[in-house]
Design a protein around this motif. Structure first.
Motif, mmCIF file in Angstrom:
data_model
loop_
_atom_site.group_PDB
_atom_site.id
_atom_site.type_symbol
_atom_site.label_atom_id
_atom_site.label_comp_id
_atom_site.label_asym_id
_atom_site.label_seq_id
_atom_site.Cartn_x
_atom_site.Cartn_y
_atom_site.Cartn_z
ATOM 1 N N GLY A 270 0.815 -1.205 0.000
ATOM 2 C CA GLY A 270 0.000 0.000 0.000
ATOM 3 C C GLY A 270 0.847 1.254 0.000
ATOM 4 O O GLY A 270 2.072 1.198 0.220
ATOM 5 N N LYS A 271 0.204 2.364 -0.282
ATOM 6 C CA LYS A 271 0.849 3.684 -0.177
ATOM 7 C C LYS A 271 -0.291 4.612 0.219
ATOM 8 O O LYS A 271 -0.786 5.421 -0.580
ATOM 9 N N SER A 272 -0.720 4.444 1.466
ATOM 10 C CA SER A 272 -2.031 4.988 1.831
ATOM 11 C C SER A 272 -2.014 6.486 2.110
ATOM 12 O O SER A 272 -1.152 6.985 2.844
ATOM 13 N N PRO A 273 -2.996 7.204 1.528
ATOM 14 C CA PRO A 273 -3.108 8.644 1.752
ATOM 15 C C PRO A 273 -3.827 8.963 3.054
ATOM 16 O O PRO A 273 -4.686 8.211 3.507
ATOM 17 N N ASN A 274 -3.469 10.106 3.620
ATOM 18 C CA ASN A 274 -4.033 10.544 4.897
ATOM 19 C C ASN A 274 -4.271 12.054 4.746
ATOM 20 O O ASN A 274 -3.329 12.819 4.624
ATOM 21 N N ILE A 275 -5.562 12.458 4.726
ATOM 22 C CA ILE A 275 -5.924 13.824 4.335
ATOM 23 C C ILE A 275 -6.375 14.623 5.563
ATOM 24 O O ILE A 275 -7.219 14.148 6.337
ATOM 25 N N VAL A 276 -5.850 15.837 5.691
ATOM 26 C CA VAL A 276 -6.212 16.650 6.863
ATOM 27 C C VAL A 276 -6.841 17.972 6.404
ATOM 28 O O VAL A 276 -6.204 18.755 5.680
ATOM 29 N N ALA A 303 0.142 1.648 6.280
ATOM 30 C CA ALA A 303 0.670 2.873 6.910
ATOM 31 C C ALA A 303 0.263 4.122 6.112
ATOM 32 O O ALA A 303 0.182 4.096 4.877
ATOM 33 N N GLY A 304 0.055 5.201 6.838
ATOM 34 C CA GLY A 304 -0.330 6.482 6.196
ATOM 35 C C GLY A 304 0.920 7.207 5.722
ATOM 36 O O GLY A 304 1.407 8.133 6.379
ATOM 37 N N THR A 305 1.406 6.819 4.568
ATOM 38 C CA THR A 305 2.726 7.273 4.093
ATOM 39 C C THR A 305 2.673 8.579 3.316
ATOM 40 O O THR A 305 3.698 9.202 3.073
ATOM 41 N N ARG A 306 1.456 8.945 2.850
ATOM 42 C CA ARG A 306 1.320 10.214 2.111
ATOM 43 C C ARG A 306 0.318 11.088 2.858
ATOM 44 O O ARG A 306 -0.867 10.776 2.891
ATOM 45 N N PHE A 386 9.598 14.081 4.650
ATOM 46 C CA PHE A 386 9.931 14.827 3.437
ATOM 47 C C PHE A 386 8.798 15.794 3.110
ATOM 48 O O PHE A 386 7.621 15.413 3.180
ATOM 49 N N THR A 387 9.171 17.014 2.753
ATOM 50 C CA THR A 387 8.180 17.982 2.255
ATOM 51 C C THR A 387 8.594 18.402 0.839
ATOM 52 O O THR A 387 9.590 17.925 0.313
ATOM 53 N N ASP A 388 7.821 19.328 0.253
ATOM 54 C CA ASP A 388 8.078 19.795 -1.131
ATOM 55 C C ASP A 388 8.197 18.614 -2.091
ATOM 56 O O ASP A 388 9.160 18.504 -2.858
ATOM 57 N N VAL A 389 7.219 17.739 -2.012
ATOM 58 C CA VAL A 389 7.245 16.559 -2.881
ATOM 59 C C VAL A 389 6.301 16.759 -4.066
ATOM 60 O O VAL A 389 5.359 17.554 -3.997
ATOM 61 N N THR A 390 6.574 16.051 -5.155
ATOM 62 C CA THR A 390 5.700 16.105 -6.338
ATOM 63 C C THR A 390 5.236 14.685 -6.662
ATOM 64 O O THR A 390 5.920 13.714 -6.311
ATOM 65 N N PRO A 391 4.066 14.573 -7.354
ATOM 66 C CA PRO A 391 3.437 13.253 -7.497
ATOM 67 C C PRO A 391 4.313 12.212 -8.192
ATOM 68 O O PRO A 391 4.160 11.015 -7.941
ATOM 69 N N GLU A 392 5.220 12.648 -9.063
ATOM 70 C CA GLU A 392 5.998 11.633 -9.813
ATOM 71 C C GLU A 392 7.213 11.111 -9.057
ATOM 72 O O GLU A 392 7.872 10.164 -9.488
ATOM 73 N N MET A 393 7.516 11.688 -7.886
ATOM 74 C CA MET A 393 8.699 11.218 -7.146
ATOM 75 C C MET A 393 8.505 9.787 -6.654
ATOM 76 O O MET A 393 7.413 9.404 -6.236
ATOM 77 N N LYS A 394 9.608 9.043 -6.675
ATOM 78 C CA LYS A 394 9.546 7.649 -6.199
ATOM 79 C C LYS A 394 9.094 7.563 -4.746
ATOM 80 O O LYS A 394 8.371 6.639 -4.367
ATOM 81 N N VAL A 406 5.794 11.389 3.466
ATOM 82 C CA VAL A 406 5.859 12.600 2.630
ATOM 83 C C VAL A 406 4.628 13.452 2.948
ATOM 84 O O VAL A 406 3.536 12.924 3.162
ATOM 85 N N ILE A 407 4.830 14.765 2.987
ATOM 86 C CA ILE A 407 3.702 15.668 3.274
ATOM 87 C C ILE A 407 3.552 16.667 2.133
ATOM 88 O O ILE A 407 4.541 17.299 1.718
ATOM 89 N N ALA A 408 2.326 16.761 1.621
ATOM 90 C CA ALA A 408 2.052 17.706 0.526
ATOM 91 C C ALA A 408 0.887 18.615 0.916
ATOM 92 O O ALA A 408 0.072 18.261 1.770
ATOM 93 N N LYS A 409 0.830 19.756 0.233
ATOM 94 C CA LYS A 409 -0.210 20.764 0.511
ATOM 95 C C LYS A 409 -1.320 20.619 -0.522
ATOM 96 O O LYS A 409 -1.019 20.282 -1.672
#
Ligand code: NAD
Length: 500
Positions: A270-276, A303-306, A386-394, A406-409
């Motif tokens: 999984g690569k589970s998203p976690n939205i706040v 795990a809530g990895t994104r 990690f911050t300042d991540v973009t969707p295509e990053m591994k 990883v945390i994204a806005k």
């Protein structure tokens, strides 16, 4: 008849504990036919604990014969109340041997005391008791078909089940697999993970003591390409249940297709998203999100990895989340103060540190952690953000299986749903909001087998667990798991209709 293999005494946290070393076939701990053994390491120290027997295809054959004999010899048709009583007895024995089971699970998996004692052990016992209660509640149905016939269905056990489990929850995965299978009258050939074979061996000791008939549960310790492949390709195994990586899941499915088309259930990555959202209780969202990524050092398939945080609260969330992640105590698995133990082995440790390097090279900002923690020779890694991540990053796309988040806005609900679903996985997802209309809307749109509102990483044996998309096939836990361990027979009974 294989020679018997004696148990070995191992000192764990200053206590001597006896651990079986043999393969468990026909209720006996036996030596592997090929005469091989392999070493088992404590991930918290990197030191070898003991050597145990290493099975091969020929041992799997013996185990399958034992399981087939037990299935045909009465287990499949046994009184469900008796099966229930055996499952309860096994749960009783786990409670009676609580301290030993905990100690073995901790050095097997590297789980700290406060996780193994509050989650792994009680949840395993709870799951056994839950399926004990199901044993006599598996029903068929009658159907109105043609006058002069009596038609009904029965649900029957599938037969000999191969079960292949991973290393992140050695005790719980063992129980998740055996409990519904045994409740419904199947017999088992289990393969534990080569990194964590000890809890399964201890469980087999208790299975024998509980009084399960010989051959009902068999365990062949060993490696994937040998024991695992022999199970997946076996012509006399009726079903295989697998938990592990998506890559190995594909291999299992192909093996089933090219052998006897055994039934397959897969519990994968999984690569589970976690939205706040801004209307969430910030500190509660932070607490659940930390649990979401850091439980068992991030070695959890759901795990809530994104983490996606609304722009209005991004800075506040990041500050509070960082503070809590930085306060995580990494260290001795025996200390009740410890929050995070080691990674399971050198290869996973290297893989995670490799991903941290990739993240830096991809241009993400390493906001916290990122370093090994040197302690007692174990495989410890700092909680990492990690911050300042973009969707295509591994590091955003691939399963890292470590304490790395990883945390994204995000700006809008529509945008974050697209981002959350932008993955080949679909195991779990979470949303933090106090707007319940929004929570309902979003959980409906998230393409994942488990969704959480204002919590994360929370499972229960009475609720099904499994993946959408490439996260798996079938469901474990809940009444749903019984579907994976039974097949339906239609019976047409002629009450007097003439031959057409
Ligand atoms: P894996 O899939 O290789 O191992 C899981 C189980 O499958 C083990 O018992 C292993 O021996 C067995 N296996 C391996 N190759 C096999 C084969 N060819 N045929 C049959 N069985 C085989 O996982 P891993 O290498 O231990 O870990 C690699 C990655 O898998 C991790 O980094 C993580 O991403 C993922 N993983 C996921 C879970 C999960 O719960 N979904 C659990 C552990 C690992």
């Amino acid at each position: 008849m294989a020679a018997s293999a004696p148990p070995k005494s191992v000192v764990i946290n200053a206590k001597e504990i006896s651990i079986p070393t043999g393969l468990f076939i026909n209720n006996e701990f036996v030596k592997a036919l090929g005469g091989k053994t392999f070493e088992v390491e404590n991930p918290a120290t990197g030191k070898v604990l003991l050597s145990i027997e290493e099975g091969q295809a020929e041992d799997v054959d013996l185990a399958v014969k034992a399981a087939r004999k037990a299935f045909d010899g009465g287990w499949a048709d046994s009184d469900p109340a008796w099966r229930a009583s055996l499952l309860h007895r096994l749960a009783d024995l786990m409670e009676k041997n609580r301290d030993e089971m905990l100690a073995v699970e901790m050095v097997d998996s590297g789980k700290p005391l406060n996780q193994a004692s509050t989650v792994d052990l009680p949840a395993s016992i709870g799951t056994l008791r839950y399926y004990a209660s199901w044993a006599d509640k598996v029903y068929g149905r009658t159907a109105a078909t043609v006058p002069g016939t009596f038609t009904y269905t029965v649900r029957e056990p599938i037969g000999v089940c191969g079960q292949i489990i991973p290393w992140n929850f050695p005790l719980m995965m063992f129980v998740w697999k055996i409990a519904p299978a045994l409740a419904t009258g199947n017999t088992i050939v289990m393969k534990s993970a080569e990194s964590t074979p000890l809890s399964a061996l201890k469980m087999c000791e208790l299975i024998r003591e509980a009084g399960f008939p010989a051959g009902t549960v068999n365990l062949v310790s060993g490696f994937g390409p040998t024991v695992g492949a022999a199970i997946a390709n076996h012509m006399d195994i009726d079903k295989v249940a697998f938990t592990g990586s998506t890559a190995t899941g594909r291999v299992i499915l192909k093996a089933a297709a090219s052998s006897n088309l055994k039934k397959v259930t897969l519990e994968l990555g999984g690569k589970s998203p976690n939205i706040v959202f801004p209307d969430a209780d910030l500190q509660k969202a932070v607490d659940w999100s930390v649990l979401g990524i850091d439980f068992h050092a991030g070695q959890v398939c759901h795990a809530g990895t994104r983490i996606y945080v609304h722009e209005d609260i991004y800075d506040a969330f990041l500050a509070a989340f960082t503070k809590k992640m930085a306060s995580i105590k990494v260290g001795s698995i025996f200390s009740s103060e410890t929050d995070q133990g080691p990674q399971i082995n050198r290869s996973q440790y290297d893989k995670i540190l490799g991903y941290i390097d990739i993240g830096k090279k991809e241009g993400a900002t390493l906001h916290l952690g990122g370093n090994p923690v040197s302690k007692d020779g174990g495989y410890f890694i700092e909680p990492t953000i990690f911050t300042d991540v973009t969707p295509e990053m591994k590091i955003v796309k691939e399963e890292i299986f470590g304490p790395v988040v990883v945390i994204a806005k995000f700006k809008s609900e529509d945008e974050v749903i697209v981002a959350a679903n932008d993955t080949s996985y679909g195991l779990a997802a979470g949303v933090h909001t106090n707007d319940y209309q929004r929570a309902l809307r979003i959980t409906k749109k998230l393409r994942a087998g488990t969704t959480w509102v204002n919590m994360f990483n929370f499972l229960h044996w009475s609720m099904p667990f499994g993946g959408y998309k490439e996260s798996g096939i079938g469901r474990e836990l809940g009444g749903e798991a019984l579907d994976n361990y039974t097949q339906v027979k239609s019976v047409f009974f002629n009450m007097g209709i003439p031959t057409p």
